[in-house]
Design a protein around this motif. Structure first.
Motif, PDB file in Angstrom:
ATOM      1  N   ASP A  29       0.846  -1.199   0.000  1.00  0.00           N
ATOM      2  CA  ASP A  29       0.000   0.000   0.000  1.00  0.00           C
ATOM      3  C   ASP A  29       0.877   1.242   0.000  1.00  0.00           C
ATOM      4  OD1 ASP A  29      -1.855   2.021   0.341  1.00  0.00           O
ATOM      5  OD2 ASP A  29      -2.611   1.287   2.259  1.00  0.00           O
ATOM      6  N   ALA A  30       1.152   1.770  -1.183  1.00  0.00           N
ATOM      7  CA  ALA A  30       2.028   2.941  -1.308  1.00  0.00           C
ATOM      8  C   ALA A  30       1.410   4.192  -0.695  1.00  0.00           C
ATOM      9  CB  ALA A  30       2.365   3.198  -2.776  1.00  0.00           C
ATOM     10  N   GLN A  31       0.110   4.162  -0.393  1.00  0.00           N
ATOM     11  CA  GLN A  31      -0.559   5.316   0.198  1.00  0.00           C
ATOM     12  C   GLN A  31      -0.670   5.223   1.718  1.00  0.00           C
ATOM     13  OE1 GLN A  31      -4.249   5.375  -2.170  1.00  0.00           O
ATOM     14  NE2 GLN A  31      -3.555   7.384  -2.869  1.00  0.00           N
ATOM     15  N   ALA A  32      -0.110   4.183   2.294  1.00  0.00           N
ATOM     16  CA  ALA A  32      -0.200   4.024   3.747  1.00  0.00           C
ATOM     17  C   ALA A  32       0.472   5.205   4.446  1.00  0.00           C
ATOM     18  CB  ALA A  32       0.469   2.720   4.178  1.00  0.00           C
ATOM     19  N   SER A  33      -0.163   5.677   5.503  1.00  0.00           N
ATOM     20  CA  SER A  33       0.409   6.775   6.284  1.00  0.00           C
ATOM     21  C   SER A  33       1.550   6.242   7.143  1.00  0.00           C
ATOM     22  CB  SER A  33      -0.663   7.387   7.191  1.00  0.00           C
ATOM     23  OG  SER A  33      -1.016   6.446   8.203  1.00  0.00           O
ATOM     24  N   TYR A  34       2.363   7.162   7.663  1.00  0.00           N
ATOM     25  CA  TYR A  34       3.439   6.751   8.562  1.00  0.00           C
ATOM     26  C   TYR A  34       2.871   5.967   9.743  1.00  0.00           C
ATOM     27  CZ  TYR A  34       6.961   9.672   6.211  1.00  0.00           C
ATOM     28  OH  TYR A  34       7.834  10.214   5.315  1.00  0.00           O
ATOM     29  N   ALA A  35       1.732   6.400  10.259  1.00  0.00           N
ATOM     30  CA  ALA A  35       1.108   5.715  11.401  1.00  0.00           C
ATOM     31  C   ALA A  35       0.714   4.286  11.030  1.00  0.00           C
ATOM     32  CB  ALA A  35      -0.104   6.495  11.894  1.00  0.00           C
ATOM     33  N   GLU A  36       0.123   4.110   9.830  1.00  0.00           N
ATOM     34  CA  GLU A  36      -0.261   2.770   9.386  1.00  0.00           C
ATOM     35  C   GLU A  36       0.961   1.884   9.192  1.00  0.00           C
ATOM     36  OE1 GLU A  36      -4.044   2.940   6.551  1.00  0.00           O
ATOM     37  OE2 GLU A  36      -2.539   4.480   6.041  1.00  0.00           O
ATOM     38  N   ILE A  37       1.993   2.452   8.575  1.00  0.00           N
ATOM     39  CA  ILE A  37       3.223   1.683   8.352  1.00  0.00           C
ATOM     40  C   ILE A  37       3.833   1.284   9.689  1.00  0.00           C
ATOM     41  CG2 ILE A  37       5.572   1.738   7.402  1.00  0.00           C
ATOM     42  CD1 ILE A  37       4.438   3.781   5.304  1.00  0.00           C
ATOM     43  N   ALA A  38       3.899   2.238  10.615  1.00  0.00           N
ATOM     44  CA  ALA A  38       4.467   1.967  11.938  1.00  0.00           C
ATOM     45  C   ALA A  38       3.712   0.833  12.622  1.00  0.00           C
ATOM     46  CB  ALA A  38       4.443   3.230  12.788  1.00  0.00           C
ATOM     47  N   ASP A  39       2.386   0.889  12.549  1.00  0.00           N
ATOM     48  CA  ASP A  39       1.566  -0.131  13.193  1.00  0.00           C
ATOM     49  C   ASP A  39       1.796  -1.504  12.556  1.00  0.00           C
ATOM     50  OD1 ASP A  39      -0.575  -0.963  15.021  1.00  0.00           O
ATOM     51  OD2 ASP A  39      -1.757  -1.219  13.182  1.00  0.00           O
ATOM     52  N   ARG A  40       1.772  -1.560  11.235  1.00  0.00           N
ATOM     53  CA  ARG A  40       1.908  -2.838  10.531  1.00  0.00           C
ATOM     54  C   ARG A  40       3.327  -3.388  10.571  1.00  0.00           C
ATOM     55  NH1 ARG A  40      -1.196  -1.412   5.071  1.00  0.00           N
ATOM     56  NH2 ARG A  40      -0.206  -3.344   4.379  1.00  0.00           N
ATOM     57  N   ALA A  41       4.341  -2.506  10.664  1.00  0.00           N
ATOM     58  CA  ALA A  41       5.742  -2.954  10.716  1.00  0.00           C
ATOM     59  C   ALA A  41       6.232  -3.098  12.151  1.00  0.00           C
ATOM     60  CB  ALA A  41       6.623  -1.978   9.940  1.00  0.00           C
ATOM     61  N   ASP A  42       5.380  -2.738  13.118  1.00  0.00           N
ATOM     62  CA  ASP A  42       5.700  -2.843  14.541  1.00  0.00           C
ATOM     63  C   ASP A  42       6.930  -1.999  14.917  1.00  0.00           C
ATOM     64  OD1 ASP A  42       5.163  -3.693  17.126  1.00  0.00           O
ATOM     65  OD2 ASP A  42       6.488  -5.441  16.951  1.00  0.00           O
ATOM     66  N   VAL A  43       6.905  -0.728  14.474  1.00  0.00           N
ATOM     67  CA  VAL A  43       7.952   0.244  14.812  1.00  0.00           C
ATOM     68  C   VAL A  43       7.284   1.585  15.091  1.00  0.00           C
ATOM     69  CG1 VAL A  43       9.769  -0.884  13.445  1.00  0.00           C
ATOM     70  CG2 VAL A  43       8.337   0.852  12.381  1.00  0.00           C
ATOM     71  N   SER A  44       8.065   2.563  15.508  1.00  0.00           N
ATOM     72  CA  SER A  44       7.513   3.887  15.785  1.00  0.00           C
ATOM     73  C   SER A  44       7.426   4.715  14.502  1.00  0.00           C
ATOM     74  CB  SER A  44       8.399   4.622  16.797  1.00  0.00           C
ATOM     75  OG  SER A  44       9.643   4.936  16.202  1.00  0.00           O
ATOM     76  N   LYS A  45       6.585   5.766  14.531  1.00  0.00           N
ATOM     77  CA  LYS A  45       6.483   6.673  13.375  1.00  0.00           C
ATOM     78  C   LYS A  45       7.820   7.340  13.059  1.00  0.00           C
ATOM     79  CE  LYS A  45       2.831   9.033  14.567  1.00  0.00           C
ATOM     80  NZ  LYS A  45       1.685   9.965  14.570  1.00  0.00           N
TER      81      LYS A  45
END
Length: 142
Positions: free
Chosen positions: A17-33
Motif C-alpha cells: 500500500d504505497a498510500q499508507a500513512s506513517y502511522a499505518e506503516i508503523a503499526d503494521r511494521a511494529d515500529v515507531s512513526k
C-alpha cells in the motif's frame, strides 16, 4: 524477535500500500512513526525507493491501452537508444532484462491502434532498436 529487518518490514508495507500513512506503516511494521520516517528518507536517498505509484487494471481504463514491450538494442547504440526510449512520453517505465529481450518498457496510449503507432513509429524509429515485441495487457488478475 523477528528475523525480518525493520527495513524489510517497512518496504513490505509500502509495496502492499504505497498510500499508507506513517502511522499505518508503523503499526503494521511494529515500529515507531519516527523510525518509519527515518527509514523511508534513507531508502529514498539511497535510491531503493524510486517512486510511489498506483496499480492500474488496464481493462478498467477508458481510453487507454497498456503494453509491455520487449526490445532488442544494438550494443553499440545501447546508451543512446535507452536515453531516447526514456524520453518518450508514452513510456511509463523502462527496465533492463535478463530474459528474451534486453529492455522491457511499459507503454501507454489512447487505444490499441495508437499503441501500435507508438511502437512502430517511435520505438522502432530509434537508432539502435532492432526489434520490439509487444504484449498488450488485458486484465489485472492480482
Amino acid at each position: 524477535m523477528s528475523t525480518v529487518s525493520t527495513e524489510e518490514r517497512i518496504l513490505s508495507v509500502l509495496e502492499q500500500d504505497a498510500q499508507a500513512s506513517y502511522a499505518e506503516i508503523a503499526d503494521r511494521a511494529d515500529v515507531s512513526k519516527p523510525t518509519v520516517r527515518k527509514y523511508i528518507r534513507k531508502l529514498e536517498e539511497e535510491g531503493v525507493i524510486v517512486g510511489y505509484s498506483a496499480d492500474v487494471d488496464p481493462k478498467k481504463l477508458s481510453g487507454q491501452s497498456i503494453a509491455l514491450v520487449g526490445m532488442d538494442v544494438d550494443s553499440g547504440q545501447y546508451v543512446e537508444a535507452t536515453r531516447a526510449i526514456k524520453d518518450l512520453e508514452e513510456v511509463e517505465a523502462l527496465y533492463t532484462s535478463s530474459g528474451d529481450h534486453m529492455l522491457m518498457a511499459e507503454v501507454r496510449a489512447g487505444d490499441g491502434d495508437e499503441l501500435g503507432d507508438v511502437i512502430s513509429e517511435k520505438l522502432l524509429a530509434i537508432d539502435g532498436v532492432t526489434a520490439a515485441h509487444p504484449s498488450f495487457l488485458q486484465e489485472r488478475l492480482k
